[in-house]
Design a protein around this motif. Sequence first.
Motif, PDB file in Angstrom:
ATOM      1  N   LYS A   1       0.854  -1.199   0.000  1.00  0.00           N
ATOM      2  CA  LYS A   1       0.000   0.000   0.000  1.00  0.00           C
ATOM      3  C   LYS A   1       0.887   1.245   0.000  1.00  0.00           C
ATOM      4  CE  LYS A   1      -3.918  -2.185   2.381  1.00  0.00           C
ATOM      5  NZ  LYS A   1      -3.343  -3.509   2.692  1.00  0.00           N
ATOM      6  N   HIS A   2       1.965   1.197   0.762  1.00  0.00           N
ATOM      7  CA  HIS A   2       2.905   2.336   0.770  1.00  0.00           C
ATOM      8  C   HIS A   2       3.485   2.553  -0.624  1.00  0.00           C
ATOM      9  CE1 HIS A   2       3.496   3.204   5.143  1.00  0.00           C
ATOM     10  NE2 HIS A   2       2.921   2.031   5.239  1.00  0.00           N
ATOM     11  N   ARG A   3       3.941   1.471  -1.243  1.00  0.00           N
ATOM     12  CA  ARG A   3       4.590   1.633  -2.557  1.00  0.00           C
ATOM     13  C   ARG A   3       3.572   2.061  -3.621  1.00  0.00           C
ATOM     14  NH1 ARG A   3       7.281  -2.493  -0.027  1.00  0.00           N
ATOM     15  NH2 ARG A   3       5.949  -4.125  -0.858  1.00  0.00           N
ATOM     16  N   THR A   4       2.354   1.519  -3.534  1.00  0.00           N
ATOM     17  CA  THR A   4       1.297   1.933  -4.459  1.00  0.00           C
ATOM     18  C   THR A   4       1.043   3.429  -4.333  1.00  0.00           C
ATOM     19  OG1 THR A   4       0.223  -0.186  -4.245  1.00  0.00           O
ATOM     20  CG2 THR A   4      -1.149   1.580  -5.017  1.00  0.00           C
ATOM     21  N   GLY A   5       0.975   3.894  -3.079  1.00  0.00           N
ATOM     22  CA  GLY A   5       0.692   5.309  -2.851  1.00  0.00           C
ATOM     23  C   GLY A   5       1.848   6.195  -3.260  1.00  0.00           C
TER      24      GLY A   5
ATOM     25  N   ASP B   1      23.866  11.144  -3.019  1.00  0.00           N
ATOM     26  CA  ASP B   1      22.463  10.989  -3.418  1.00  0.00           C
ATOM     27  C   ASP B   1      21.719  10.120  -2.402  1.00  0.00           C
ATOM     28  OD1 ASP B   1      23.673   8.574  -3.822  1.00  0.00           O
ATOM     29  OD2 ASP B   1      22.808   8.212  -5.812  1.00  0.00           O
ATOM     30  N   GLY B   2      22.057  10.304  -1.118  1.00  0.00           N
ATOM     31  CA  GLY B   2      21.456   9.473  -0.060  1.00  0.00           C
ATOM     32  C   GLY B   2      19.969   9.734   0.120  1.00  0.00           C
ATOM     33  N   VAL B   3      19.326   8.792   0.799  1.00  0.00           N
ATOM     34  CA  VAL B   3      17.882   8.860   1.030  1.00  0.00           C
ATOM     35  C   VAL B   3      17.517  10.141   1.785  1.00  0.00           C
ATOM     36  CG1 VAL B   3      17.930   7.631   3.261  1.00  0.00           C
ATOM     37  CG2 VAL B   3      15.935   7.404   1.761  1.00  0.00           C
ATOM     38  N   GLU B   4      16.295  10.676   1.485  1.00  0.00           N
ATOM     39  CA  GLU B   4      15.831  11.902   2.158  1.00  0.00           C
ATOM     40  C   GLU B   4      14.641  11.645   3.073  1.00  0.00           C
ATOM     41  OE1 GLU B   4      15.847  15.400  -0.986  1.00  0.00           O
ATOM     42  OE2 GLU B   4      15.214  13.506  -1.885  1.00  0.00           O
ATOM     43  N   VAL B   5      13.836  10.648   2.718  1.00  0.00           N
ATOM     44  CA  VAL B   5      12.616  10.382   3.501  1.00  0.00           C
ATOM     45  C   VAL B   5      12.451   8.874   3.629  1.00  0.00           C
ATOM     46  CG1 VAL B   5      11.255  10.786   1.391  1.00  0.00           C
ATOM     47  CG2 VAL B   5      10.093  10.610   3.569  1.00  0.00           C
ATOM     48  N   VAL B   6      12.097   8.439   4.853  1.00  0.00           N
ATOM     49  CA  VAL B   6      11.982   7.007   5.126  1.00  0.00           C
ATOM     50  C   VAL B   6      10.575   6.688   5.620  1.00  0.00           C
ATOM     51  CG1 VAL B   6      12.761   5.140   6.655  1.00  0.00           C
ATOM     52  CG2 VAL B   6      14.425   6.711   5.653  1.00  0.00           C
ATOM     53  N   SER B   7       9.956   5.668   5.030  1.00  0.00           N
ATOM     54  CA  SER B   7       8.666   5.180   5.526  1.00  0.00           C
ATOM     55  C   SER B   7       8.892   4.002   6.459  1.00  0.00           C
ATOM     56  CB  SER B   7       7.778   4.743   4.364  1.00  0.00           C
ATOM     57  OG  SER B   7       7.338   5.861   3.658  1.00  0.00           O
ATOM     58  N   ILE B   8       8.111   3.980   7.521  1.00  0.00           N
ATOM     59  CA  ILE B   8       8.258   2.933   8.540  1.00  0.00           C
ATOM     60  C   ILE B   8       6.988   2.089   8.553  1.00  0.00           C
ATOM     61  CG2 ILE B   8       8.636   2.487  10.997  1.00  0.00           C
ATOM     62  CD1 ILE B   8      10.005   5.294  11.090  1.00  0.00           C
ATOM     63  N   ALA B   9       7.120   0.836   8.110  1.00  0.00           N
ATOM     64  CA  ALA B   9       5.969  -0.076   8.012  1.00  0.00           C
ATOM     65  C   ALA B   9       6.293  -1.353   8.776  1.00  0.00           C
ATOM     66  CB  ALA B   9       5.664  -0.369   6.541  1.00  0.00           C
ATOM     67  N   THR B  10       6.600  -1.158  10.041  1.00  0.00           N
ATOM     68  CA  THR B  10       7.017  -2.242  10.941  1.00  0.00           C
ATOM     69  C   THR B  10       6.037  -2.325  12.106  1.00  0.00           C
ATOM     70  OG1 THR B  10       8.366  -0.623  12.079  1.00  0.00           O
ATOM     71  CG2 THR B  10       9.495  -1.962  10.425  1.00  0.00           C
ATOM     72  N   PRO B  11       6.120  -3.387  12.918  1.00  0.00           N
ATOM     73  CA  PRO B  11       5.239  -3.479  14.092  1.00  0.00           C
ATOM     74  C   PRO B  11       5.364  -2.261  15.014  1.00  0.00           C
ATOM     75  CG  PRO B  11       6.240  -5.592  13.638  1.00  0.00           C
ATOM     76  CD  PRO B  11       6.898  -4.623  12.707  1.00  0.00           C
TER      77      PRO B  11
ATOM     78  N   TYR C   1      -2.559   7.448   7.640  1.00  0.00           N
ATOM     79  CA  TYR C   1      -3.987   7.152   7.803  1.00  0.00           C
ATOM     80  C   TYR C   1      -4.546   7.002   6.398  1.00  0.00           C
ATOM     81  CZ  TYR C   1      -3.790   8.574  12.747  1.00  0.00           C
ATOM     82  OH  TYR C   1      -3.526   8.666  14.086  1.00  0.00           O
ATOM     83  N   GLY C   2      -4.390   5.800   5.854  1.00  0.00           N
ATOM     84  CA  GLY C   2      -4.533   5.590   4.411  1.00  0.00           C
ATOM     85  C   GLY C   2      -5.943   5.714   3.856  1.00  0.00           C
ATOM     86  N   PHE C   3      -6.962   5.749   4.724  1.00  0.00           N
ATOM     87  CA  PHE C   3      -8.334   5.816   4.205  1.00  0.00           C
ATOM     88  C   PHE C   3      -8.799   7.257   3.995  1.00  0.00           C
ATOM     89  CE2 PHE C   3      -7.958   1.899   6.685  1.00  0.00           C
ATOM     90  CZ  PHE C   3      -8.289   0.969   5.718  1.00  0.00           C
TER      91      PHE C   3
ATOM     92  N   GLY D   1     -10.283   3.724  -5.667  1.00  0.00           N
ATOM     93  CA  GLY D   1     -10.109   2.715  -4.632  1.00  0.00           C
ATOM     94  C   GLY D   1      -9.070   3.102  -3.604  1.00  0.00           C
ATOM     95  N   LEU D   2      -8.707   2.106  -2.785  1.00  0.00           N
ATOM     96  CA  LEU D   2      -7.788   2.372  -1.682  1.00  0.00           C
ATOM     97  C   LEU D   2      -6.430   2.861  -2.184  1.00  0.00           C
ATOM     98  CD1 LEU D   2      -7.404   2.293   1.368  1.00  0.00           C
ATOM     99  CD2 LEU D   2      -6.778  -0.117   1.170  1.00  0.00           C
ATOM    100  N   GLY D   3      -5.969   2.323  -3.322  1.00  0.00           N
ATOM    101  CA  GLY D   3      -4.680   2.757  -3.864  1.00  0.00           C
ATOM    102  C   GLY D   3      -4.685   4.248  -4.189  1.00  0.00           C
ATOM    103  N   ASP D   4      -5.831   4.732  -4.676  1.00  0.00           N
ATOM    104  CA  ASP D   4      -5.944   6.161  -4.989  1.00  0.00           C
ATOM    105  C   ASP D   4      -5.901   6.990  -3.704  1.00  0.00           C
ATOM    106  OD1 ASP D   4      -6.483   5.804  -7.894  1.00  0.00           O
ATOM    107  OD2 ASP D   4      -8.206   4.737  -7.114  1.00  0.00           O
ATOM    108  N   SER D   5      -6.551   6.471  -2.670  1.00  0.00           N
ATOM    109  CA  SER D   5      -6.562   7.179  -1.386  1.00  0.00           C
ATOM    110  C   SER D   5      -5.139   7.280  -0.820  1.00  0.00           C
ATOM    111  CB  SER D   5      -7.478   6.427  -0.409  1.00  0.00           C
ATOM    112  OG  SER D   5      -7.468   7.037   0.845  1.00  0.00           O
ATOM    113  N   TRP D   6      -4.405   6.164  -0.862  1.00  0.00           N
ATOM    114  CA  TRP D   6      -3.015   6.187  -0.384  1.00  0.00           C
ATOM    115  C   TRP D   6      -2.160   7.125  -1.228  1.00  0.00           C
ATOM    116  CZ3 TRP D   6       0.053   3.563   3.376  1.00  0.00           C
ATOM    117  CH2 TRP D   6      -0.683   2.809   4.291  1.00  0.00           C
ATOM    118  N   ALA D   7      -2.424   7.162  -2.542  1.00  0.00           N
ATOM    119  CA  ALA D   7      -1.638   8.057  -3.411  1.00  0.00           C
ATOM    120  C   ALA D   7      -1.848   9.502  -2.974  1.00  0.00           C
ATOM    121  CB  ALA D   7      -2.050   7.859  -4.868  1.00  0.00           C
ATOM    122  N   ASN D   8      -3.077   9.850  -2.592  1.00  0.00           N
ATOM    123  CA  ASN D   8      -3.333  11.215  -2.127  1.00  0.00           C
ATOM    124  C   ASN D   8      -2.583  11.505  -0.830  1.00  0.00           C
ATOM    125  OD1 ASN D   8      -4.904  11.813  -4.289  1.00  0.00           O
ATOM    126  ND2 ASN D   8      -6.866  11.527  -3.244  1.00  0.00           N
ATOM    127  N   ILE D   9      -2.633  10.554   0.102  1.00  0.00           N
ATOM    128  CA  ILE D   9      -1.942  10.764   1.388  1.00  0.00           C
ATOM    129  C   ILE D   9      -0.445  10.984   1.133  1.00  0.00           C
ATOM    130  CG2 ILE D   9      -1.289   9.649   3.578  1.00  0.00           C
ATOM    131  CD1 ILE D   9      -4.230  10.472   3.433  1.00  0.00           C
TER     132      ILE D   9
END
Length: 390
Positions: A28-32, A83-93, A142-144, A328-336
Amino acid sequence: MLNGERLISRPLRWGMVGGGRTGQVGYKHRTGAQRDGTYRLVCGAFDLDAARGRDFGVAIGVDAGRCYADYRELIAREATREDGVEVVSIATPNFTHYEITKACLEAGLHVICEKPLFFSVAECDEIATLAKAKGLIVGVTYGFTGHPLVHQMAAMVAKGMLGEIRIVDLRYTHGFNAGDDVGAPEAVKWRTNPRTAGPTFVLGDIGTHLYYLSEIVLPHLKIERLLCDRTAFIPSRAPLEDHATVLMHYHNGARGRLWVSSVDAGNMGSQRYRFVGSKASVEWSDSHPDQLLYDVQGEPNRILHHGMPYLEGESLAADRMGALHTEGLGDSWANIYLWIAQAIDAKRRGDEAFLTTHHYPGIEAGTEGVRWLENCVRSADACATWVDFK
Ligand code: NAD
């Protein structure tokens, strides 16, 4: 309407921690993130199992040399690159969110973190202070709440089309944990253990979605008191809950009722929101995100459809597919992800004026979710008594 034109000055160099092959939410993160050319996935520590994480990273197109064993290695090695990373997403417990967020911010990286954000408001406040000092954004997925009709409800409330808000009715239930946890997958094991999930199970796991969406629709309504009753129908989950009911009194006299459960056997309806005013009500469900019920007292009930010109500008601005074609949900995540990217881009450009009016789920949204959880737990642990909202 959004059409994929890049709305920021250049793509962000993006990395992920967690969200690997076995993770539920990573795609969902990568889709968004990858929808509008605003983020380019350059690195990751995708998995607790380093070899599986590397294999997965390569399979989704990340350089093998930038698939790291863990977040510490990711931060250290990326810091050595031009060219190091600038933003990190955290999708862990949940229990890892605080330490990974803190380490990323200290290294000068923007963060996009899963909910429930952290275990306590004190942790949220500490991280908010750190992010502010570093001039960095913390987004919360808050993907919805990227669905256009969520913003239609907010605009209708703001215009007074519902009248004075009286009743807030929120439900997010499913039955996936109706059975016991013998042989359960990791994703259930960590969710039902207070050490890894935090002070709640379903309240944090799904209730925070309800709460944040209601805050978007009703930003002016403040909870004064609440009562939370929680239980574990599967005893091994105690002291955490697999089912809870929350009653809420708002400052204007409105009444709220919220039901979350993962033992609602057979229910695939998931989320339902109804906001009732003195003149009319709106009702929306993520099962039919393209439709909004608009019930005016004394008139035939209406169904509003996404993308139609009769909708408010806020809703049309978040539309991607146009009327007649399903969103759908992918579109919602893309907006977020887009709204968070715009916030990061503004920070990078030093455009604080943009940030004063730009809306995205940030550290405050994450903090309010955790605050709501703390109040729920305080009430539930006092045998489901009314508590003043602090
Ligand atoms: P999961 O158990 O399915 O997956 C977790 C993933 O993280 C796995 O790939 C695992 O290997 C990896 N991982 C665990 N610890 C790690 C570490 N220290 N470093 C790197 N990788 C690590 O969990 P999930 O269901 O994907 O949930 C993850 C988070 O996302 C939770 O906080 C959950 O509440 C949240 N979530 C949010 C939504 C949403 O709609 N926003 C939906 C589902 C889950």
